[in-house]
Motif scaffolding. Structure first.
Motif, PDB file in Angstrom:
ATOM      1  N   LEU A 155       0.834  -1.202   0.000  1.00 22.00           N
ATOM      2  CA  LEU A 155       0.000   0.000   0.000  1.00 22.00           C
ATOM      3  C   LEU A 155       0.868   1.251   0.000  1.00 22.00           C
ATOM      4  O   LEU A 155       0.679   2.170  -0.820  1.00 22.00           O
ATOM      5  CB  LEU A 155      -0.909  -0.027   1.221  1.00 22.00           C
ATOM      6  CG  LEU A 155      -1.813   1.197   1.361  1.00 22.00           C
ATOM      7  CD1 LEU A 155      -2.827   1.204   0.255  1.00 22.00           C
ATOM      8  CD2 LEU A 155      -2.487   1.202   2.703  1.00 22.00           C
ATOM      9  N   ILE A 156       1.880   1.270   0.899  1.00 22.92           N
ATOM     10  CA  ILE A 156       2.768   2.443   0.989  1.00 22.92           C
ATOM     11  C   ILE A 156       3.499   2.653  -0.330  1.00 22.92           C
ATOM     12  O   ILE A 156       3.613   3.778  -0.836  1.00 22.92           O
ATOM     13  CB  ILE A 156       3.767   2.263   2.143  1.00 22.92           C
ATOM     14  CG1 ILE A 156       3.038   2.240   3.466  1.00 22.92           C
ATOM     15  CG2 ILE A 156       4.793   3.357   2.148  1.00 22.92           C
ATOM     16  CD1 ILE A 156       3.920   1.879   4.618  1.00 22.92           C
ATOM     17  N   ALA A 157       3.994   1.536  -0.916  1.00 26.15           N
ATOM     18  CA  ALA A 157       4.767   1.661  -2.155  1.00 26.15           C
ATOM     19  C   ALA A 157       3.891   2.199  -3.272  1.00 26.15           C
ATOM     20  O   ALA A 157       4.331   3.055  -4.059  1.00 26.15           O
ATOM     21  CB  ALA A 157       5.348   0.305  -2.548  1.00 26.15           C
ATOM     22  N   LEU A 158       2.653   1.744  -3.368  1.00 30.54           N
ATOM     23  CA  LEU A 158       1.813   2.217  -4.471  1.00 30.54           C
ATOM     24  C   LEU A 158       1.432   3.686  -4.274  1.00 30.54           C
ATOM     25  O   LEU A 158       1.444   4.459  -5.239  1.00 30.54           O
ATOM     26  CB  LEU A 158       0.562   1.349  -4.581  1.00 30.54           C
ATOM     27  CG  LEU A 158       0.885  -0.037  -5.105  1.00 30.54           C
ATOM     28  CD1 LEU A 158      -0.367  -0.837  -5.270  1.00 30.54           C
ATOM     29  CD2 LEU A 158       1.618   0.055  -6.419  1.00 30.54           C
ATOM     30  N   ILE A 159       1.137   4.089  -3.023  1.00 29.97           N
ATOM     31  CA  ILE A 159       0.827   5.505  -2.792  1.00 29.97           C
ATOM     32  C   ILE A 159       2.045   6.363  -3.118  1.00 29.97           C
ATOM     33  O   ILE A 159       1.952   7.400  -3.783  1.00 29.97           O
ATOM     34  CB  ILE A 159       0.378   5.722  -1.337  1.00 29.97           C
ATOM     35  CG1 ILE A 159      -0.962   5.036  -1.108  1.00 29.97           C
ATOM     36  CG2 ILE A 159       0.259   7.190  -1.025  1.00 29.97           C
ATOM     37  CD1 ILE A 159      -1.422   5.100   0.316  1.00 29.97           C
ATOM     38  N   GLY A 160       3.232   5.897  -2.669  1.00 29.78           N
ATOM     39  CA  GLY A 160       4.452   6.654  -2.939  1.00 29.78           C
ATOM     40  C   GLY A 160       4.741   6.762  -4.422  1.00 29.78           C
ATOM     41  O   GLY A 160       5.103   7.830  -4.921  1.00 29.78           O
ATOM     42  N   ALA A 161       4.548   5.639  -5.153  1.00 30.51           N
ATOM     43  CA  ALA A 161       4.813   5.660  -6.587  1.00 30.51           C
ATOM     44  C   ALA A 161       3.887   6.636  -7.284  1.00 30.51           C
ATOM     45  O   ALA A 161       4.311   7.433  -8.137  1.00 30.51           O
ATOM     46  CB  ALA A 161       4.643   4.263  -7.160  1.00 30.51           C
ATOM     47  N   ALA A 162       2.606   6.622  -6.904  1.00 28.67           N
ATOM     48  CA  ALA A 162       1.660   7.543  -7.544  1.00 28.67           C
ATOM     49  C   ALA A 162       2.028   8.985  -7.254  1.00 28.67           C
ATOM     50  O   ALA A 162       1.993   9.838  -8.146  1.00 28.67           O
ATOM     51  CB  ALA A 162       0.247   7.241  -7.059  1.00 28.67           C
ATOM     52  N   SER A 163       2.427   9.273  -5.996  1.00 25.51           N
ATOM     53  CA  SER A 163       2.722  10.668  -5.678  1.00 25.51           C
ATOM     54  C   SER A 163       4.040  11.120  -6.275  1.00 25.51           C
ATOM     55  O   SER A 163       4.204  12.296  -6.583  1.00 25.51           O
ATOM     56  CB  SER A 163       2.715  10.880  -4.175  1.00 25.51           C
ATOM     57  OG  SER A 163       3.932  10.465  -3.649  1.00 25.51           O
ATOM     58  N   ILE A 164       5.003  10.167  -6.471  1.00 24.08           N
ATOM     59  CA  ILE A 164       6.266  10.571  -7.113  1.00 24.08           C
ATOM     60  C   ILE A 164       6.034  10.873  -8.584  1.00 24.08           C
ATOM     61  O   ILE A 164       6.505  11.872  -9.129  1.00 24.08           O
ATOM     62  CB  ILE A 164       7.328   9.465  -6.952  1.00 24.08           C
ATOM     63  CG1 ILE A 164       7.821   9.409  -5.522  1.00 24.08           C
ATOM     64  CG2 ILE A 164       8.517   9.726  -7.862  1.00 24.08           C
ATOM     65  CD1 ILE A 164       8.744   8.249  -5.283  1.00 24.08           C
ATOM     66  N   ALA A 165       5.271   9.997  -9.258  1.00 27.11           N
ATOM     67  CA  ALA A 165       5.139  10.143 -10.704  1.00 27.11           C
ATOM     68  C   ALA A 165       4.133  11.209 -11.091  1.00 27.11           C
ATOM     69  O   ALA A 165       4.032  11.564 -12.256  1.00 27.11           O
ATOM     70  CB  ALA A 165       4.721   8.799 -11.308  1.00 27.11           C
ATOM     71  N   ARG A 166       3.366  11.738 -10.128  1.00 31.96           N
ATOM     72  CA  ARG A 166       2.254  12.611 -10.496  1.00 31.96           C
ATOM     73  C   ARG A 166       2.704  14.041 -10.797  1.00 31.96           C
ATOM     74  O   ARG A 166       2.261  14.660 -11.740  1.00 31.96           O
ATOM     75  CB  ARG A 166       1.240  12.625  -9.361  1.00 31.96           C
ATOM     76  CG  ARG A 166      -0.123  13.149  -9.747  1.00 31.96           C
ATOM     77  CD  ARG A 166      -1.093  12.843  -8.653  1.00 31.96           C
ATOM     78  NE  ARG A 166      -0.629  13.416  -7.400  1.00 31.96           N
ATOM     79  CZ  ARG A 166      -1.037  14.607  -6.945  1.00 31.96           C
ATOM     80  NH1 ARG A 166      -1.878  15.303  -7.646  1.00 31.96           N
ATOM     81  NH2 ARG A 166      -0.602  15.068  -5.805  1.00 31.96           N
ATOM     82  N   LYS A 167       3.655  14.549  -9.999  1.00 34.67           N
ATOM     83  CA  LYS A 167       3.960  15.959 -10.146  1.00 34.67           C
ATOM     84  C   LYS A 167       4.805  16.288 -11.369  1.00 34.67           C
ATOM     85  O   LYS A 167       5.439  15.488 -11.927  1.00 34.67           O
ATOM     86  CB  LYS A 167       4.647  16.513  -8.912  1.00 34.67           C
ATOM     87  CG  LYS A 167       5.697  15.663  -8.217  1.00 34.67           C
ATOM     88  CD  LYS A 167       6.405  16.464  -7.152  1.00 34.67           C
ATOM     89  CE  LYS A 167       6.394  15.878  -5.778  1.00 34.67           C
ATOM     90  NZ  LYS A 167       7.034  14.614  -5.581  1.00 34.67           N
ATOM     91  N   VAL A 177       7.819   1.682  -7.514  1.00 39.81           N
ATOM     92  CA  VAL A 177       8.522   2.883  -7.041  1.00 39.81           C
ATOM     93  C   VAL A 177       9.658   3.253  -7.982  1.00 39.81           C
ATOM     94  O   VAL A 177       9.853   4.427  -8.326  1.00 39.81           O
ATOM     95  CB  VAL A 177       9.032   2.663  -5.607  1.00 39.81           C
ATOM     96  CG1 VAL A 177       9.849   3.834  -5.158  1.00 39.81           C
ATOM     97  CG2 VAL A 177       7.875   2.478  -4.677  1.00 39.81           C
ATOM     98  N   GLY A 178      10.423   2.243  -8.427  1.00 37.22           N
ATOM     99  CA  GLY A 178      11.563   2.525  -9.297  1.00 37.22           C
ATOM    100  C   GLY A 178      11.146   3.147 -10.608  1.00 37.22           C
ATOM    101  O   GLY A 178      11.757   4.117 -11.075  1.00 37.22           O
ATOM    102  N   LEU A 179      10.080   2.611 -11.219  1.00 36.80           N
ATOM    103  CA  LEU A 179       9.659   3.197 -12.489  1.00 36.80           C
ATOM    104  C   LEU A 179       9.100   4.596 -12.291  1.00 36.80           C
ATOM    105  O   LEU A 179       9.301   5.461 -13.151  1.00 36.80           O
ATOM    106  CB  LEU A 179       8.628   2.291 -13.151  1.00 36.80           C
ATOM    107  CG  LEU A 179       9.309   1.101 -13.804  1.00 36.80           C
ATOM    108  CD1 LEU A 179       8.314   0.063 -14.197  1.00 36.80           C
ATOM    109  CD2 LEU A 179      10.081   1.552 -15.016  1.00 36.80           C
TER     110      LEU A 179
END
Lengths: 163, 100
Positions: free
Chosen positions: A151-163, B75-77
């Motif tokens: 859950l944490i990884a998916l939320i983090g991935a979405a917030s990293i790639a969004r901006k 996360v990596g991608l």
């Protein structure tokens, strides 16, 4: 040569050739599709080893999830119109020296060891019952923490790639 | 015929291919794929030992490794795409903003 050993060598050939293609192919898209072949070969190995649940999970998670993510990554970070995506090969000499030493040690230690196998293999017809019972009894804490991690990884991935 | 060392050798060669990919390629996505190859070879070793030992615990660990690999890929991608948006490149040698 029984069917089992024939299937073993066929899957081994698929895995090694497609893994080689992943690393050496000039086009990133070809690498991604070779990686799919590698995943299929590994799933075949799992099926040969009697791990049917893991084989199916391999197909669903890797081919269905991770590889799709990779393809999205390729298409978002490269211009598709130019077929020659510039990816050169560097540092071949140090890589081959290190791999030579490493593989020598590992292959020698694998082939010099006398591998003993359990006398009477009581592998059940499907491995799902055993995996489920172990997962829910011994490793229940890790299982729950893994859900939180995803859950944490998916939320983090979405917030990293969004901006 | 005991096939266990053959499974281990195939898995070892898969691992070497992944290491070569990480060391020789400069595209971030291909480095990522090589890391997935290495994770898969570790999983294959786990399942081979688990099957020839007649113990199902190894397959549970493969399950955990797969979940962590999925999180890592996501996360990596995301990081790679975010870097590409800033620097317009996916080449590892050109991403040196943390270099002092």
């Amino acid at each position: 040569m029984t069917y089992y050993t024939f299937a073993f060598y066929a899957f081994a050939a698929i895995i090694l050739l497609s893994a080689y293609a992943v690393v050496t192919s000039k086009n990133v898209i070809y690498s991604a599709f070779s990686l799919m072949l590698t995943f299929f070969g590994v799933a075949g190995f799992y099926a040969l080893l009697g791990a049917d649940f893991i084989a199916i999970v391999q197909l669903i998670v890797y081919v269905g999830g991770i590889l799709t993510l990779m393809l999205f990554g390729v298409m978002l970070t490269n211009k598709i119109t130019e077929t020659e995506i510039k990816t050169g090969v560097f540092q071949v000499l140090p890589a081959s020296i290190i791999i030579g030493m490493f593989s020598g040690v590992l292959i020698a230690s694998i082939s010099n060891n006398r591998w003993t196998v359990a006398e009477k293999l009581n592998n059940p017809q499907n491995s799902l019952v055993g995996i489920g019972s172990i997962l829910m009894n011994e490793y229940i804490l890790i299982f729950e923490l893994l859900g939180v991690l995803l859950l944490i990884a998916l939320i983090g991935a979405a917030s990293i790639a969004r901006k | 015929m005991n096939l266990l060392p053959f499974y281990l050798i195939v898995s070892a060669f898969m691992f070497f291919t992944g290491v070569i990919g990480v060391m020789t390629r400069r595209n971030a996505i291909i480095v990522f794929m090589s890391i997935e190859l290495m994770l898969n070879s570790a999983n294959l070793t786990f399942v081979a030992f688990s099957s020839f030992l007649g113990n199902v615990s190894g397959q549970v660990f493969v399950f955990f490794v797969m979940a962590v690999a999925a999180a890592e890929a996501a996360v990596g991608l995301a990081i790679i795409i975010s870097i590409y948006r800033n620097k317009m490149t996916a080449n590892i040698d050109e991403i040196n903003i943390l270099k002092w």
